[in-house]
Design a protein around this motif. Structure first.
Motif, PDB file in Angstrom:
ATOM      1  N   TYR A  27     -10.102 -19.632  25.702  1.00  0.00           N
ATOM      2  CA  TYR A  27     -10.263 -18.395  24.933  1.00  0.00           C
ATOM      3  C   TYR A  27      -8.993 -18.093  24.143  1.00  0.00           C
ATOM      4  CZ  TYR A  27     -11.163 -13.503  23.832  1.00  0.00           C
ATOM      5  OH  TYR A  27     -11.337 -12.312  23.172  1.00  0.00           O
ATOM      6  N   PHE A  28      -7.847 -18.187  24.807  1.00  0.00           N
ATOM      7  CA  PHE A  28      -6.588 -17.884  24.131  1.00  0.00           C
ATOM      8  C   PHE A  28      -6.187 -18.968  23.134  1.00  0.00           C
ATOM      9  CE2 PHE A  28      -6.060 -14.896  27.684  1.00  0.00           C
ATOM     10  CZ  PHE A  28      -5.676 -13.769  26.976  1.00  0.00           C
ATOM     11  N   GLN A  29      -6.779 -20.142  23.248  1.00  0.00           N
ATOM     12  CA  GLN A  29      -6.544 -21.200  22.268  1.00  0.00           C
ATOM     13  C   GLN A  29      -7.495 -21.100  21.081  1.00  0.00           C
ATOM     14  OE1 GLN A  29      -6.790 -24.836  24.547  1.00  0.00           O
ATOM     15  NE2 GLN A  29      -4.585 -24.847  24.959  1.00  0.00           N
ATOM     16  N   GLY A  30      -8.332 -20.062  21.081  1.00  0.00           N
ATOM     17  CA  GLY A  30      -9.204 -19.813  19.940  1.00  0.00           C
ATOM     18  C   GLY A  30     -10.580 -20.429  20.037  1.00  0.00           C
ATOM     19  N   TYR A  31     -11.000 -20.818  21.221  1.00  0.00           N
ATOM     20  CA  TYR A  31     -12.338 -21.393  21.386  1.00  0.00           C
ATOM     21  C   TYR A  31     -13.337 -20.296  21.743  1.00  0.00           C
ATOM     22  CZ  TYR A  31     -10.552 -26.182  21.320  1.00  0.00           C
ATOM     23  OH  TYR A  31      -9.978 -27.368  20.942  1.00  0.00           O
ATOM     24  N   ARG A  32     -14.552 -20.429  21.195  1.00  0.00           N
ATOM     25  CA  ARG A  32     -15.644 -19.524  21.529  1.00  0.00           C
ATOM     26  C   ARG A  32     -16.927 -20.347  21.668  1.00  0.00           C
ATOM     27  NH1 ARG A  32     -11.641 -17.104  21.687  1.00  0.00           N
ATOM     28  NH2 ARG A  32     -11.145 -14.987  20.968  1.00  0.00           N
ATOM     29  N   PHE A  33     -17.890 -19.782  22.371  1.00  0.00           N
ATOM     30  CA  PHE A  33     -19.170 -20.474  22.522  1.00  0.00           C
ATOM     31  C   PHE A  33     -20.093 -20.063  21.388  1.00  0.00           C
ATOM     32  CE2 PHE A  33     -23.432 -21.250  24.223  1.00  0.00           C
ATOM     33  CZ  PHE A  33     -23.280 -22.562  24.662  1.00  0.00           C
ATOM     34  N   ASP A  34     -20.562 -21.050  20.636  1.00  0.00           N
ATOM     35  CA  ASP A  34     -21.497 -20.818  19.539  1.00  0.00           C
ATOM     36  C   ASP A  34     -22.913 -20.887  20.111  1.00  0.00           C
ATOM     37  OD1 ASP A  34     -23.148 -20.882  17.312  1.00  0.00           O
ATOM     38  OD2 ASP A  34     -21.742 -22.064  16.117  1.00  0.00           O
ATOM     39  N   PHE A  35     -23.559 -19.734  20.235  1.00  0.00           N
ATOM     40  CA  PHE A  35     -24.877 -19.684  20.861  1.00  0.00           C
ATOM     41  C   PHE A  35     -25.953 -20.321  19.990  1.00  0.00           C
ATOM     42  CE2 PHE A  35     -22.542 -16.402  23.120  1.00  0.00           C
ATOM     43  CZ  PHE A  35     -22.924 -16.635  24.434  1.00  0.00           C
ATOM     44  N   GLU A  36     -25.738 -20.362  18.670  1.00  0.00           N
ATOM     45  CA  GLU A  36     -26.722 -21.008  17.796  1.00  0.00           C
ATOM     46  C   GLU A  36     -26.676 -22.524  17.961  1.00  0.00           C
ATOM     47  OE1 GLU A  36     -26.417 -19.812  13.759  1.00  0.00           O
ATOM     48  OE2 GLU A  36     -26.837 -17.699  14.157  1.00  0.00           O
ATOM     49  N   LYS A  37     -25.457 -23.076  17.988  1.00  0.00           N
ATOM     50  CA  LYS A  37     -25.309 -24.525  18.140  1.00  0.00           C
ATOM     51  C   LYS A  37     -25.267 -24.951  19.605  1.00  0.00           C
ATOM     52  CE  LYS A  37     -22.787 -25.139  13.791  1.00  0.00           C
ATOM     53  NZ  LYS A  37     -21.524 -25.632  13.169  1.00  0.00           N
ATOM     54  N   LYS A  38     -25.111 -23.942  20.493  1.00  0.00           N
ATOM     55  CA  LYS A  38     -25.036 -24.195  21.937  1.00  0.00           C
ATOM     56  C   LYS A  38     -23.905 -25.162  22.276  1.00  0.00           C
ATOM     57  CE  LYS A  38     -29.919 -23.260  22.852  1.00  0.00           C
ATOM     58  NZ  LYS A  38     -30.177 -22.701  21.500  1.00  0.00           N
ATOM     59  N   GLU A  39     -22.723 -24.852  21.728  1.00  0.00           N
ATOM     60  CA  GLU A  39     -21.549 -25.674  22.006  1.00  0.00           C
ATOM     61  C   GLU A  39     -20.281 -24.846  21.850  1.00  0.00           C
ATOM     62  OE1 GLU A  39     -21.663 -28.843  19.186  1.00  0.00           O
ATOM     63  OE2 GLU A  39     -21.061 -27.584  17.498  1.00  0.00           O
ATOM     64  N   LEU A  40     -19.203 -25.354  22.434  1.00  0.00           N
ATOM     65  CA  LEU A  40     -17.909 -24.691  22.346  1.00  0.00           C
ATOM     66  C   LEU A  40     -17.234 -25.104  21.040  1.00  0.00           C
ATOM     67  CD1 LEU A  40     -16.366 -22.799  24.309  1.00  0.00           C
ATOM     68  CD2 LEU A  40     -15.033 -24.798  25.010  1.00  0.00           C
ATOM     69  N   VAL A  41     -16.791 -24.125  20.257  1.00  0.00           N
ATOM     70  CA  VAL A  41     -16.169 -24.424  18.965  1.00  0.00           C
ATOM     71  C   VAL A  41     -14.845 -23.686  18.849  1.00  0.00           C
ATOM     72  CG1 VAL A  41     -18.380 -24.809  17.798  1.00  0.00           C
ATOM     73  CG2 VAL A  41     -17.372 -22.518  17.812  1.00  0.00           C
ATOM     74  N   GLN A  42     -13.973 -24.226  18.004  1.00  0.00           N
ATOM     75  CA  GLN A  42     -12.716 -23.539  17.733  1.00  0.00           C
ATOM     76  C   GLN A  42     -12.924 -22.603  16.545  1.00  0.00           C
ATOM     77  OE1 GLN A  42      -9.435 -26.185  17.755  1.00  0.00           O
ATOM     78  NE2 GLN A  42      -7.951 -24.585  18.193  1.00  0.00           N
TER      79      GLN A  42
END
Length: 239
Positions: A27-42
């Motif tokens: 989270y602090f490195q700027g990653y979030r979960f993209d619920f549309e793509k269903k993957e972790l993205v920066q």
């Protein structure tokens, strides 16, 4: 609490910490979960510099931030990479709208946003200074290319050309309002257009006069309009 219970509680806390630590770190490195793509993205961001200051920035219809009251700038961080519907507005001014793409680990910028007044207050004056109409922008990087019904902007150094607009009525005088905006008349209307052609180009109707002939004094930032034998002045166009 018995020793066995304390031990179990301690082990449970360690387990929860180890379970949560990677998520917190990401989270602090700027990653979030993209619920549309269903993957972790920066994530990426959007940066705006707006006149006037203290304007409101909306993304997809939701208010996000207000620009600085001093610099007029704002940075919106931790955005999922995708296209956003941006609207910047302030009471009494025409809004600025554009769809902008956000990419991973990058900040998309719009640093030349100007909101123009909805009801400019013109005053009648007796005379106006001699104003020269230049096809080349002040920064010498752009050139107006226009005919009676169409406006384009050339970027000679880049070898590029941007189509601004085509009108059914005849175009009058065209001036560089700034290095990023044009002001001109079409029929009875005075219009202002940006030259940023990402998504749609924002064009606003500033005022309406009978067969207006406009003159822009870039040194004093004064707009003069000649119409039906009278001269009108608006001296508060740029914040």
């Amino acid at each position: 609490m018995q020793k066995r219970s304390r031990t179990i509680l301690f082990v449970l806390c360690i387990f929860l910490f180890l379970l949560a630590a990677p998520t917190v770190l990401l989270y602090f490195q700027g990653y979030r979960f993209d619920f549309e793509k269903k993957e972790l993205v920066q994530t990426g961001g959007l940066y705006f510099k707006v006149l006037p200051a203290s304007s409101q920035v909306y993304l997809d219809g939701d208010f996000k931030k207000r620009t600085s009251g001093f610099t007029g700038s704002v940075l919106i961080e931790n955005l999922i990479p995708r296209e956003y519907q941006v609207e910047i507005k302030k009471a009494g001014y025409h809004s600025w709208q554009k769809n902008l793409e956000v990419w991973e680990r990058r900040v998309t910028e719009a640093k030349n946003v100007i909101l123009f007044p909805q009801n400019p207050d013109f005053t009648i004056v007796n005379e106006m200074p001699k104003v020269e109409m230049m096809a080349t922008s002040s920064d010498k990087k752009k050139v107006i290319k226009a005919n009676n019904y169409e406006i384009r902007v050339l970027f000679p150094e880049k070898g590029e050309e941007v189509f601004i607009a085509r009108f059914s009525k005849k175009i009058g005088n065209i001036f560089w309002l700034t290095n990023h905006y044009l002001i001109f008349s079409v029929g009875d209307k005075i219009k202002i257009s940006e030259i940023d052609n990402r998504d749609k180009i924002n064009i606003v109707d500033l005022a309406e006069f009978k067969n207006p002939k406009i003159f822009w004094d870039k040194e004093k930032k004064d707009l003069y309009v000649e119409s039906e034998g009278k001269i009108y002045l608006f001296d508060d166009l740029l914040p």
